[in-house]
Scaffold this active site. Structure first.
Site, PDB file in Angstrom:
ATOM      1  N   ALA A   1      -5.708   4.331   5.243  1.00  0.00           N
ATOM      2  CA  ALA A   1      -6.566   5.142   6.117  1.00  0.00           C
ATOM      3  C   ALA A   1      -7.770   5.692   5.367  1.00  0.00           C
ATOM      4  O   ALA A   1      -8.562   6.458   5.930  1.00  0.00           O
ATOM      5  CB  ALA A   1      -5.758   6.296   6.685  1.00  0.00           C
TER       6      ALA A   1
ATOM      7  N   HIS B   1      -1.579   3.996  -1.213  1.00  0.00           N
ATOM      8  CA  HIS B   1      -1.642   4.506   0.166  1.00  0.00           C
ATOM      9  C   HIS B   1      -3.097   4.712   0.598  1.00  0.00           C
ATOM     10  O   HIS B   1      -3.521   5.827   0.931  1.00  0.00           O
ATOM     11  CB  HIS B   1      -0.829   5.802   0.314  1.00  0.00           C
ATOM     12  CG  HIS B   1      -0.438   6.091   1.746  1.00  0.00           C
ATOM     13  ND1 HIS B   1       0.736   6.708   2.087  1.00  0.00           N
ATOM     14  CD2 HIS B   1      -1.062   5.831   2.925  1.00  0.00           C
ATOM     15  CE1 HIS B   1       0.802   6.832   3.403  1.00  0.00           C
ATOM     16  NE2 HIS B   1      -0.288   6.306   3.937  1.00  0.00           N
ATOM     17  N   LEU B   2      -3.834   3.618   0.608  1.00  0.00           N
ATOM     18  CA  LEU B   2      -5.267   3.698   0.921  1.00  0.00           C
ATOM     19  C   LEU B   2      -5.601   3.218   2.331  1.00  0.00           C
ATOM     20  O   LEU B   2      -6.779   3.164   2.690  1.00  0.00           O
ATOM     21  CB  LEU B   2      -6.071   2.836  -0.077  1.00  0.00           C
ATOM     22  CG  LEU B   2      -6.155   3.340  -1.512  1.00  0.00           C
ATOM     23  CD1 LEU B   2      -7.037   2.404  -2.341  1.00  0.00           C
ATOM     24  CD2 LEU B   2      -6.729   4.760  -1.546  1.00  0.00           C
TER      25      LEU B   2
ATOM     26  N   ASP C   1       0.827  -1.221   0.000  1.00  0.00           N
ATOM     27  CA  ASP C   1       0.000   0.000   0.000  1.00  0.00           C
ATOM     28  C   ASP C   1       0.857   1.266   0.000  1.00  0.00           C
ATOM     29  O   ASP C   1       0.372   2.328  -0.370  1.00  0.00           O
ATOM     30  CB  ASP C   1      -0.883  -0.011   1.262  1.00  0.00           C
ATOM     31  CG  ASP C   1      -1.823   1.188   1.336  1.00  0.00           C
ATOM     32  OD1 ASP C   1      -2.474   1.498   0.312  1.00  0.00           O
ATOM     33  OD2 ASP C   1      -1.921   1.810   2.410  1.00  0.00           O
TER      34      ASP C   1
ATOM     35  N   GLU D   1       6.154   8.630  -2.973  1.00  0.00           N
ATOM     36  CA  GLU D   1       4.720   8.651  -3.308  1.00  0.00           C
ATOM     37  C   GLU D   1       4.361   9.964  -3.987  1.00  0.00           C
ATOM     38  O   GLU D   1       4.683  11.027  -3.441  1.00  0.00           O
ATOM     39  CB  GLU D   1       3.890   8.463  -2.035  1.00  0.00           C
ATOM     40  CG  GLU D   1       4.109   7.076  -1.442  1.00  0.00           C
ATOM     41  CD  GLU D   1       3.239   6.780  -0.220  1.00  0.00           C
ATOM     42  OE1 GLU D   1       2.499   7.678   0.228  1.00  0.00           O
ATOM     43  OE2 GLU D   1       3.301   5.651   0.274  1.00  0.00           O
TER      44      GLU D   1
HETATM   45  N1  NAI Z   1      -1.165   2.939   5.139  1.00  0.00           N
HETATM   46  C1  NAI Z   1      -1.819   3.788   5.888  1.00  0.00           C
HETATM   47  O1  NAI Z   1      -2.663   4.529   5.409  1.00  0.00           O
HETATM   48  C2  NAI Z   1      -1.556   3.825   7.347  1.00  0.00           C
HETATM   49  C3  NAI Z   1      -0.301   3.571   7.831  1.00  0.00           C
HETATM   50  N2  NAI Z   1      -0.059   3.637   9.167  1.00  0.00           N
HETATM   51  C4  NAI Z   1       1.296   3.337   9.587  1.00  0.00           C
HETATM   52  O2  NAI Z   1       1.288   2.107  10.298  1.00  0.00           O
HETATM   53  C5  NAI Z   1       2.402   2.061  11.182  1.00  0.00           C
HETATM   54  C6  NAI Z   1       1.953   1.544  12.537  1.00  0.00           C
HETATM   55  O3  NAI Z   1       1.064   2.462  13.149  1.00  0.00           O
HETATM   56  P1  NAI Z   1       0.599   2.231  14.672  1.00  0.00           P
HETATM   57  O4  NAI Z   1       0.353   0.786  14.903  1.00  0.00           O
HETATM   58  O5  NAI Z   1      -0.497   3.187  14.930  1.00  0.00           O
HETATM   59  O6  NAI Z   1       1.909   2.670  15.436  1.00  0.00           O
HETATM   60  P2  NAI Z   1       2.300   2.263  16.933  1.00  0.00           P
HETATM   61  O7  NAI Z   1       3.277   3.283  17.365  1.00  0.00           O
HETATM   62  O8  NAI Z   1       1.087   2.020  17.762  1.00  0.00           O
HETATM   63  O9  NAI Z   1       3.054   0.873  16.754  1.00  0.00           O
HETATM   64  C7  NAI Z   1       4.321   0.752  16.173  1.00  0.00           C
HETATM   65  C8  NAI Z   1       5.017  -0.413  16.856  1.00  0.00           C
HETATM   66  O10 NAI Z   1       6.258  -0.645  16.198  1.00  0.00           O
HETATM   67  C9  NAI Z   1       7.186  -1.056  17.192  1.00  0.00           C
HETATM   68  N3  NAI Z   1       8.545  -0.925  16.699  1.00  0.00           N
HETATM   69  C10 NAI Z   1       9.320   0.192  16.617  1.00  0.00           C
HETATM   70  N4  NAI Z   1      10.520  -0.125  16.104  1.00  0.00           N
HETATM   71  C11 NAI Z   1      10.502  -1.455  15.855  1.00  0.00           C
HETATM   72  C12 NAI Z   1      11.453  -2.356  15.318  1.00  0.00           C
HETATM   73  N5  NAI Z   1      12.668  -1.951  14.921  1.00  0.00           N
HETATM   74  N6  NAI Z   1      11.109  -3.659  15.197  1.00  0.00           N
HETATM   75  C13 NAI Z   1       9.896  -4.084  15.586  1.00  0.00           C
HETATM   76  N7  NAI Z   1       8.951  -3.265  16.124  1.00  0.00           N
HETATM   77  C14 NAI Z   1       9.259  -1.963  16.238  1.00  0.00           C
HETATM   78  C15 NAI Z   1       6.868  -0.165  18.369  1.00  0.00           C
HETATM   79  O11 NAI Z   1       7.347  -0.714  19.571  1.00  0.00           O
HETATM   80  C16 NAI Z   1       5.345  -0.124  18.333  1.00  0.00           C
HETATM   81  O12 NAI Z   1       4.797  -1.126  19.162  1.00  0.00           O
HETATM   82  C17 NAI Z   1       2.969   3.473  11.192  1.00  0.00           C
HETATM   83  O13 NAI Z   1       4.080   3.501  10.321  1.00  0.00           O
HETATM   84  C18 NAI Z   1       1.855   4.317  10.618  1.00  0.00           C
HETATM   85  O14 NAI Z   1       2.329   5.466  10.033  1.00  0.00           O
HETATM   86  C19 NAI Z   1      -1.035   3.886  10.080  1.00  0.00           C
HETATM   87  C20 NAI Z   1      -2.300   4.164   9.654  1.00  0.00           C
HETATM   88  C21 NAI Z   1      -2.657   4.183   8.240  1.00  0.00           C
HETATM   89  O1  HPV Z   2      -2.044   7.716   9.333  1.00  0.00           O
HETATM   90  C1  HPV Z   2      -1.094   7.301   8.649  1.00  0.00           C
HETATM   91  O2  HPV Z   2       0.032   7.025   9.109  1.00  0.00           O
HETATM   92  C2  HPV Z   2      -1.275   7.153   7.217  1.00  0.00           C
HETATM   93  O3  HPV Z   2      -0.383   6.652   6.559  1.00  0.00           O
HETATM   94  C3  HPV Z   2      -2.481   7.680   6.577  1.00  0.00           C
HETATM   95  O4  HPV Z   2      -2.053   8.540   5.551  1.00  0.00           O
HETATM   96  P1  HPV Z   2      -3.085   9.516   4.824  1.00  0.00           P
HETATM   97  O5  HPV Z   2      -3.656  10.402   5.873  1.00  0.00           O
HETATM   98  O6  HPV Z   2      -4.120   8.648   4.201  1.00  0.00           O
HETATM   99  O7  HPV Z   2      -2.278  10.278   3.823  1.00  0.00           O
END
Ligand code: NAI
Ligand code: HPV
Length: 588
Positions: free
Chosen positions: A300, A297-298, A270, A275
């Site tokens: 969220a 990048h969908l 994703d 990007e």
């Molecule tokens: N594709 C999208 O639209 C979205 C992407 N994301 C991304 O998803 C990811 C996770 O988000 P959350 O779960 O909310 O973050 P979070 O902060 O709750 O969890 C991240 C976890 O990664 C762990 N971590 C840090 N370094 C590490 C390493 N080297 N090895 C293993 N674990 C490690 C941390 O201890 C933490 O438990 C972020 O990068 C966020 O930006 C989040 C929402 C939407």
């Molecule tokens: O919340 C995140 O980390 C996301 O990656 C969501 O990104 P966006 O707000 O959809 O551009």
């Protein structure tokens, strides 16, 4: 309590604060802002356009597309808050914002359900070749045997990053009958086991058991490029990989090779290192690859998640511009922005004072009469942090307290990757048994500067069973700020004025002619350049007020700023010189 000018926006005397929204944000949150603020939705701005207009705005609300660079923040002369309508703040230079006193907030949980569901969508789509099957059917083909998939039930899902999204994905995968193992050095084994997930201790262990691997860490130095050729080769043949976290954590060229060689059976991606992906890049080749399910990048991008994050961050922007505290500050202290700005130089000063204390007093020090003096610090030492002058009137000194903990501990521990901040300082102090009494002195300061900070370390009284009956003397460090520059004005009984920064050599010597020449000559022969020098005689105020116990006549400190760390061997030669008692090396 001081609040922002913008807080008066509704009384008619001031212009309404302005908020810039350069990306698509759900209208639910923006409607909250429009009651009291001017909201400009300006999509499609280039980086230059943004730089040109940012100085007009009090708040900036972004998603993942806008690069909030140090230059943009510096140009935002009125900016008080940058709000990230989502989780990841890797597109925001949080360090630069902190330095400028700009608060960064995010929405830590508004879109995690959406990201987790999207991960499961990619998991099933890669397992059952859904996009390829759809394209084949659209092309008029009927290829049932070519498109046979695999089931996820009974398979092992490896989760890297067991945080909010990682846990939600694990829960959903367990619902699908998968076994889940996770790697996260900071995750609690108790939380993992309560979700029926076993934590593994190394990446190779996780790679070796995973039929599907999914990444849910933030993009930080330790996770950038964490999956490359070696790691992909360490996965089972026929395994599949998913990334709904951040591009840049999987090396895209290495992934392409692993898919082309047939080692991996599929990938669901994703997020991309750039990007939108650049033409002819490894990313565009992945997107075109038949074994890849690609989305732009969908993670969220659901109606519900966008409503959540929009309302969450808009409420926080309102709070901050009203002068209240935000709910989810990424960088910011629990303190009003105006106060925070005022405190910034003192935060730096107090951190340096703590670090100076740890390095100067609690490390063994090279001494003329023996190899080294024993460290003064006892774990039962208590600290007084005394604020004088205008600082004494502040009600919230949490940032100064946190800065002291950071300074006292940073030279001796890494806290397993956790930076000391406003939120965790108290906890870290308690963990390390640090007792700090903050005092607000109402006595008017006689110093030229309006505020002084003094750190007094008070060693414990000797216990009745101890061979020594004398209480070690207190150790005292005083500092002040002039404009944004920080200075130390007293070290124990020595009055001085030096900038606590870089490599310092603190020499305790007889105050007699020739000492500067001796030290300068020796350092010069060793190729060490002296950048600055402060000589500190015994202060009138300091004489007899604690210090190092024995009354030494004609003594002084020489504080030298040098261009590199001075070796133990050179320090050893310095203290063998006549009239030099002891020398300590400090890096600030
Ligand atoms: N594709 C999208 O639209 C979205 C992407 N994301 C991304 O998803 C990811 C996770 O988000 P959350 O779960 O909310 O973050 P979070 O902060 O709750 O969890 C991240 C976890 O990664 C762990 N971590 C840090 N370094 C590490 C390493 N080297 N090895 C293993 N674990 C490690 C941390 O201890 C933490 O438990 C972020 O990068 C966020 O930006 C989040 C929402 C939407
Ligand atoms: O919340 C995140 O980390 C996301 O990656 C969501 O990104 P966006 O707000 O959809 O551009």
């Amino acid at each position: 309590m001081p609040i922002h000018d913008s807080a008066n926006a509704t009384n008619g005397h001031h212009a309404r604060p302005k908020v810039l929204v350069p990306e698509k944000l759900s209208p639910d949150g923006l409607a909250l802002l429009r009651k009291t603020l001017d909201v400009d939705e300006r999509k499609g701005l280039s980086a230059e356009d943004l730089l040109g207009i940012i100085s007009d705005y009090d708040a900036l609300i972004v998603r993942s597309e806008t690069k909030v660079t140090a230059a943009l923040l510096a140009a935002g002369k009125k900016l008080k808050v940058v709000a990230r309508a989502g989780v990841g703040v890797d597109n925001v230079d949080v360090g630069a914002a902190t330095k400028l006193g700009i608060i960064v907030v995010n929405s830590p949980s508004g879109n995690i359900g959406a990201a987790a569901e999207h991960t499961i969508a990619l998991l099933l789509a890669t397992a059952r070749n859904v996009p390829e099957a759809c394209a084949s059917l659209e092309a008029g083909k009927w290829e049932r045997s070519k498109l046979v998939g695999v089931e996820v039930k009974g398979k092992t899902l490896g989760v890297i990053g067991f945080g909010k999204v990682g846990i939600s994905v694990a829960r959903l995968a367990i619902g699908l009958g998968m076994h889940v193992q996770a790697l996260d050095p900071y995750a609690s084994p108790a939380v993992a086991s309560s979700h029926n997930v076993s934590l593994v201790s190394s990446l190779p262990d996780l790679l070796a058991v995973s039929d599907f691997l999914t990444i849910h860490t933030p993009l930080i130095a330790s996770t950038k490029g964490m999956i490359s050729t070696k790691e992909l080769q360490g996965m089972k043949k026929g395994a599949r990989i998913l990334n709904v976290a951040r591009g840049g954590m999987i090396n895209e060229a290495a992934l392409l090779d692993a898919l082309n060689s047939g080692h991996l059976a599929g990938a669901g991606i994703d997020v991309w290192s750039t990007e939108p992906p650049e033409q002819d890049s490894a990313a565009t080749k992945l997107i075109a690859h038949p074994k890849v399910v690609a989305t732009p990048h969908l993670g969220a991008s659901t109606v519900e998640a966008q409503e959540n994050v929009s309302i969450d961050v808009c409420e926080q922007v309102l709070s901050i511009l009203r002068g209240d505290l935000p709910r989810s500050a990424v960088n910011a202290p629990l303190i009003l922005p105006e106060e925070y700005k005022k405190l910034q130089p003192f935060v730096r000063l107090v951190e340096k004072m703590g670090s100076l204390y740890t390095q100067h007093y609690s490390k063994p020090r090279a001494h003329h009469s023996s190899t080294s003096t024993p460290p003064h610090q006892d774990t039962r030492t208590t600290f007084d942090l005394i604020y004088e002058g205008s600082l004494a009137t502040l009600t919230n000194t949490t940032p100064l307290f946190a800065a002291l903990i950071k300074g006292l501990t940073s030279a001796i521990t890494s806290h397993a990757g956790t930076a000391v901040n406003i939120v965790n300082a108290d906890l870290i102090a308690r963990d390390r048994g640090l007792v700090i009494n903050e005092q607000h002195s109402r006595t008017p300061t006689t110093h030229t500067y309006s505020s002084l900070v003094t750190l007094i370390a008070r060693p414990p009284h000797p216990s009745p069973s101890s061979p020594s009956t004398t209480t070690p003397p207190d150790q005292i460090i005083t500092g002040y700020c002039s404009d944004a520059q920080i200075f130390i004005s007293r070290l124990d009984r020595f009055a001085t004025s030096f900038v606590p920064a870089g490599h310092l050599l603190i020499c305790h010597n007889y105050d007699e002619p020739g000492k500067i020449g001796v030290v300068g000559g020796l350092l010069g022969r060793e190729g060490v350049n002296i950048n600055s020098m402060a000589v500190a005689p015994v202060s009138g105020a300091g004489a007899g007020a604690g210090g190092e116990g024995e009354e030494k006549r004609g003594e002084a400190l020489m504080i030298l700023g040098v261009d590199r760390e001075v070796s133990e061997e050179v320090v050893g030669r310095l203290v063998r010189e006549e009239g030099i008692w002891d020398v300590s090396v400090v890096g600030l």
